[in-house]
Design an enzyme around this catalytic site. Structure first.
Site, short mmCIF file in Angstrom:
data_model
loop_
_atom_site.label_atom_id
_atom_site.label_comp_id
_atom_site.label_asym_id
_atom_site.label_seq_id
_atom_site.Cartn_x
_atom_site.Cartn_y
_atom_site.Cartn_z
N CYS A 134 -7.36 44.05 23.05
CA CYS A 134 -6.73 44.84 21.99
C CYS A 134 -6.99 44.21 20.63
O CYS A 134 -6.34 43.22 20.27
CB CYS A 134 -5.23 44.98 22.26
SG CYS A 134 -4.41 45.98 21.01
N CYS A 137 -4.02 44.54 18.19
CA CYS A 137 -2.91 43.62 18.48
C CYS A 137 -3.27 42.19 18.07
O CYS A 137 -2.45 41.47 17.50
CB CYS A 137 -2.59 43.59 19.98
SG CYS A 137 -2.61 45.18 20.79
N ASP A 138 -4.48 41.74 18.39
CA ASP A 138 -4.80 40.31 18.32
C ASP A 138 -5.84 39.94 17.27
O ASP A 138 -6.08 38.74 17.05
CB ASP A 138 -5.30 39.83 19.70
CG ASP A 138 -4.23 40.01 20.76
OD1 ASP A 138 -3.03 39.94 20.40
OD2 ASP A 138 -4.57 40.24 21.93
#
Ligand code: FAD
Ligand code: NAP
Length: 313
Positions: A134, A137-138
């Site tokens: 992701c 997300c990261d």
């Protein structure tokens, strides 16, 4: 007894809920224990949904309005995972985690798909500790640092582009020298100066220690040469597995007809081989794996559920 149980709150399940409740069904519950909105909430962008053209918005932003609209007509949501669906006489029993049983006259399954693992050494060990699926997300953890992306499809190239706006350099490792991604997506990546395409190559190993990933070893499959990339995050985008587990019985046998790739065989009404059981979205055969088509499937399934219940009455 529910009129309709919907399993999965991605574009397919949410749209099915909207059409079922707005079409007059009173007793409809959607089950999903994940992030409502499905896998597109993990995407950094969406630019091919008609009527929505705003590159500053993420997939999570995009799905925000869906929830509000889909729940406005009386759809209920249970924040629960369904373990399996059983046909019990003329209706269905949902086995919900924690041992609860829920009965429903019809079921629409829209459990979609999840990112596949590539299978290289260290992938599982460092998953969530430097190996990710992701970028939204990261990606920020690697601001101004180099990252490596594995894969050559739409997801890999789109997410590489997203990462290229945060990270210093993005190295896209692909096992062939031709890409599966759509030509405009590939062109855009090729034009970005800090995206570097490393073809005919695989991840030999992801390595690190207690603190997480330290680096990856990239192997050229023609020369067998190994390049050691240190101080990098690794994003893996190598395709998807369909989430078909809810359609297995206690013995692990599927309760409806499937193809050899684990996708559910449906007709143009999204009806499976089992009466009253419908499947929509990425889980069905020949799914284009697009938000717009998953939503379309959800609407078809819900309209068919309404007709089916009218015939039963
Ligand atoms: P999903 O979106 O996968 O939703 C399934 C839902 O079911 C999930 O919320 C999950 O929590 C739930 N679920 C699963 N199992 C259970 C269970 N046992 N019990 C209860 N709930 C369960 N498509 C586009 O059109 N344009 C794009 O730009 C685009 N970009 C993408 C980028 C990324 C990174 C990814 C991963 C996909 C992208 N796609 C894009 C594809 C698109 O997201 C999917 O085709 C679409 O989300 C499929 O919808 P779905 O409703 O079938 O399933
Ligand atoms: P995909 O199209 O299946 O591509 C997976 C990529 O990973 C391929 O390039 C594949 O290589 C590679 N790969 C597979 N297994 C591997 C392994 N073990 N090791 C190394 N590489 C491996 O998957 P996706 O990109 O996630 O897309 C999934 C679906 O969603 C597609 O239908 C896609 O079109 C759709 N999608 C659409 C959009 C959009 O419309 N904008 C965005 C994202 C996704 P090979 O090419 O050699 O097989």
């Amino acid at each position: 007894m529910l009129d309709c149980a919907i399993i999965g709150g991605g574009p397919a399940g949410l749209t099915a809920g909207l059409y079922a409740t707005r079409g007059g069904l009173q007793n409809v519950t959607l089950f999903d224990a994940g992030v409502i909105g499905g896998q597109i909430t993990k995407s950094s962008e969406i630019e091919n949904y008609p009527g929505f053209f705003d590159s500053s918005k993420t997939g999570l932003d995009f799905m925000e309005g869906w929830k509000e609209q889909c729940f406005a007509f009386g759809l209920k949501h249970e924040f629960k995972k369904v373990e399996r669906v059983e046909k019990t006489g003329e209706h269905f029993t949902l086995h919900v985690e924690g041992g609860e049983k829920v009965e429903a006259l019809t079921v629409i399954v829209g459990t979609g798909s999840t990112p596949r693992r590539a299978g290289f050494n260290g992938e599982d060990e460092f998953f969530g500790k430097g190996v990710s699926t992701c970028a939204t997300c990261d990606g920020f953890f690697y601001k101004d640092k180099p990252v490596t992306v594995l894969g050559g499809g739409d997801t890999a190239l789109e997410e590489a582009f997203f990462l290229s706006n945060i990270c210093s350099d993005v190295y896209v490792v692909h096992r062939r020298d031709e890409f599966r991604a759509a030509p405009p997506t590939l062109d855009r990546a090729m034009r970005k100066e800090n995206i570097h395409l490393i073809t005919d190559s695989v991840i030999e190993e992801a390595y690190g220690g207690m603190m997480g990933l330290d680096g990856v070893k990239i192997k050229n499959t023609n020369s067998n040469e190994i390049t050691d990339m240190t101080n990098t995050g690794l994003f893996v985008f190598v395709g998807l597995n369909v989430n078909n587990g809810v359609l297995k019985d206690e013995k692990g046998e599927f309760i409806c007809d499937m193809n050899d790739r684990g996708q559910v065989i449906v007709n143009l009404s999204m009806h499976t081989s089992v009466k009253g059981l419908f499947v929509a979205g990425d889980l069905r055969i020949d799914a284009p794996k697009q938000v717009v088509s998953a939503a379309g499937d959800g609407s078809i399934a819900a309209l068919q559920v309404i007709s089916y219940l009218q015939e039963l009455a």
